[in-house]
Design a protein around this motif. Structure first.
Motif, mmCIF file in Angstrom:
data_model
loop_
_atom_site.group_PDB
_atom_site.id
_atom_site.type_symbol
_atom_site.label_atom_id
_atom_site.label_comp_id
_atom_site.label_asym_id
_atom_site.label_seq_id
_atom_site.Cartn_x
_atom_site.Cartn_y
_atom_site.Cartn_z
ATOM 1 N N ASP A 1 -3.774 -5.114 -47.847
ATOM 2 C CA ASP A 1 -4.042 -4.561 -47.005
ATOM 3 C C ASP A 1 -2.775 -3.837 -46.167
ATOM 4 O OD1 ASP A 1 -4.505 -3.588 -44.049
ATOM 5 O OD2 ASP A 1 -5.171 -5.998 -43.615
ATOM 6 N N LYS A 2 -3.886 -1.788 -46.786
ATOM 7 C CA LYS A 2 -2.438 -1.221 -46.711
ATOM 8 C C LYS A 2 -2.059 -1.359 -45.073
ATOM 9 C CE LYS A 2 -3.197 0.763 -50.638
ATOM 10 N NZ LYS A 2 -4.055 2.318 -51.388
ATOM 11 N N ALA A 3 -3.161 -0.828 -44.551
ATOM 12 C CA ALA A 3 -2.496 -1.065 -42.763
ATOM 13 C C ALA A 3 -1.291 -2.183 -42.346
ATOM 14 C CB ALA A 3 -3.945 -0.565 -41.781
ATOM 15 N N ALA A 4 -1.977 -3.203 -42.847
ATOM 16 C CA ALA A 4 -1.458 -4.555 -42.491
ATOM 17 C C ALA A 4 -0.127 -4.882 -42.822
ATOM 18 C CB ALA A 4 -1.965 -5.762 -42.383
ATOM 19 N N LYS A 5 -0.150 -3.436 -43.864
ATOM 20 C CA LYS A 5 1.276 -3.863 -45.000
ATOM 21 C C LYS A 5 1.631 -5.665 -45.923
ATOM 22 C CE LYS A 5 3.004 -0.140 -43.274
ATOM 23 N NZ LYS A 5 4.405 0.491 -42.844
ATOM 24 N N THR A 6 0.330 -5.937 -45.956
ATOM 25 C CA THR A 6 0.356 -7.039 -46.132
ATOM 26 C C THR A 6 0.109 -7.295 -47.874
ATOM 27 O OG1 THR A 6 -1.152 -7.846 -45.162
ATOM 28 C CG2 THR A 6 0.157 -8.367 -44.379
ATOM 29 N N ILE A 7 -0.086 -8.284 -48.481
ATOM 30 C CA ILE A 7 -0.897 -8.661 -49.881
ATOM 31 C C ILE A 7 -0.917 -9.890 -49.869
ATOM 32 C CG2 ILE A 7 -0.573 -8.910 -52.433
ATOM 33 C CD1 ILE A 7 0.932 -6.394 -51.971
ATOM 34 N N VAL B 1 4.476 -7.074 -46.811
ATOM 35 C CA VAL B 1 5.401 -6.263 -47.384
ATOM 36 C C VAL B 1 5.942 -4.816 -47.222
ATOM 37 C CG1 VAL B 1 3.842 -7.386 -50.193
ATOM 38 C CG2 VAL B 1 3.406 -5.311 -48.290
ATOM 39 N N SER B 2 5.926 -5.078 -45.569
ATOM 40 C CA SER B 2 6.548 -3.789 -45.472
ATOM 41 C C SER B 2 7.291 -3.610 -45.667
ATOM 42 C CB SER B 2 6.055 -3.952 -43.802
ATOM 43 O OG SER B 2 7.353 -5.327 -43.477
ATOM 44 N N GLU B 3 8.840 -3.644 -46.553
ATOM 45 C CA GLU B 3 9.872 -4.070 -46.627
ATOM 46 C C GLU B 3 10.256 -3.653 -47.978
ATOM 47 O OE1 GLU B 3 13.386 -4.741 -44.258
ATOM 48 O OE2 GLU B 3 12.058 -4.487 -42.538
ATOM 49 N N ALA B 4 8.859 -4.558 -48.665
ATOM 50 C CA ALA B 4 9.409 -4.112 -50.387
ATOM 51 C C ALA B 4 9.123 -3.007 -50.967
ATOM 52 C CB ALA B 4 8.379 -5.420 -51.027
ATOM 53 N N LYS B 5 9.625 -3.160 -52.065
ATOM 54 C CA LYS B 5 9.954 -1.946 -53.347
ATOM 55 C C LYS B 5 8.557 -2.972 -53.953
ATOM 56 C CE LYS B 5 14.786 -1.427 -53.728
ATOM 57 N NZ LYS B 5 15.306 -1.883 -54.815
ATOM 58 N N ILE B 6 7.710 -1.517 -53.709
ATOM 59 C CA ILE B 6 6.230 -1.813 -55.022
ATOM 60 C C ILE B 6 6.492 -0.666 -56.106
ATOM 61 C CG2 ILE B 6 3.721 -2.649 -54.579
ATOM 62 C CD1 ILE B 6 4.371 -2.419 -51.948
ATOM 63 N N GLY B 7 6.126 -1.283 -57.623
ATOM 64 C CA GLY B 7 5.969 -0.663 -58.197
ATOM 65 C C GLY B 7 4.923 -0.010 -58.145
ATOM 66 N N ILE B 8 3.363 -0.096 -59.527
ATOM 67 C CA ILE B 8 2.402 0.275 -59.523
ATOM 68 C C ILE B 8 1.804 -0.300 -58.747
ATOM 69 C CG2 ILE B 8 0.623 0.197 -61.424
ATOM 70 C CD1 ILE B 8 2.437 -0.283 -63.574
ATOM 71 N N PRO B 9 0.832 0.302 -57.760
ATOM 72 C CA PRO B 9 0.798 0.061 -56.874
ATOM 73 C C PRO B 9 -1.099 -1.503 -57.174
ATOM 74 C CG PRO B 9 0.337 2.105 -56.700
ATOM 75 C CD PRO B 9 0.795 1.774 -58.026
ATOM 76 N N PRO B 10 -0.610 -2.174 -56.553
ATOM 77 C CA PRO B 10 -1.783 -3.193 -56.577
ATOM 78 C C PRO B 10 -3.075 -3.573 -56.150
ATOM 79 C CG PRO B 10 -0.101 -3.884 -54.794
ATOM 80 C CD PRO B 10 0.195 -2.581 -55.498
ATOM 81 N N GLU B 11 -4.104 -4.239 -57.100
ATOM 82 C CA GLU B 11 -5.402 -3.730 -56.583
ATOM 83 C C GLU B 11 -5.602 -5.075 -56.724
ATOM 84 O OE1 GLU B 11 -7.051 -0.792 -59.097
ATOM 85 O OE2 GLU B 11 -6.413 0.145 -58.584
ATOM 86 N N PRO B 12 -7.335 -5.229 -55.829
ATOM 87 C CA PRO B 12 -7.505 -6.661 -56.213
ATOM 88 C C PRO B 12 -7.963 -7.120 -57.410
ATOM 89 C CG PRO B 12 -8.489 -5.815 -53.926
ATOM 90 C CD PRO B 12 -7.860 -5.002 -54.663
#
Length: 112
Positions: A36-42, A69-80
């Motif tokens: 959820d990119k709007a809520a910044k959660t996985i 994940v609001s302050e996380a370093k994210i590599g390749i964007p995750p998908e379901p």
């Protein structure tokens, strides 16, 4: 004099080991259910460490965990459906991701 030197070295080594253990974070691995990119959660379904040829990333445990994940370093964007490895910290039943690694996509990039 030699005893004092050995004791000092042992105390220093013990201090370094204890500090390293204190700085080590927690890690969860599992299948991405929702990003959820709007809520910044996985949200992931966690896997255990029982690796088999059929379950090379571990066996699903049925435990669903949501990470901020609001302050996380994210590599390749995750998908379901992707397998993720998340380093995180926790406070008051809330999990804060520090780093999100997309294991599925990283494996694909190695095959090229």
């Amino acid at each position: 004099m030699k005893r004092l030197f050995v004791t000092s070295i042992a105390a220093f080594a013990l201090t370094v080991l204890l500090c390293a253990a204190a700085w080590a974070g927690m890690v969860a691995q599992g299948k991405c259910i929702e990003n959820d990119k709007a809520a910044k959660t996985i949200k992931i379904e966690e896997y255990d460490i029982n690796f088999t040829p059929e379950n090379k990333y571990g066996t699903p445990t049925g435990t669903v965990t949501v990470f901020d994940v609001s302050e996380a370093k994210i590599g390749i964007p995750p998908e379901p459906g992707d397998i993720l490895r998340i380093a995180y910290t926790s406070d008051n039943d809330k999990y804060h991701a520090v780093k999100v690694m997309n294991v599925t996509k990283q494996d694909l990039s190695k095959k090229k």
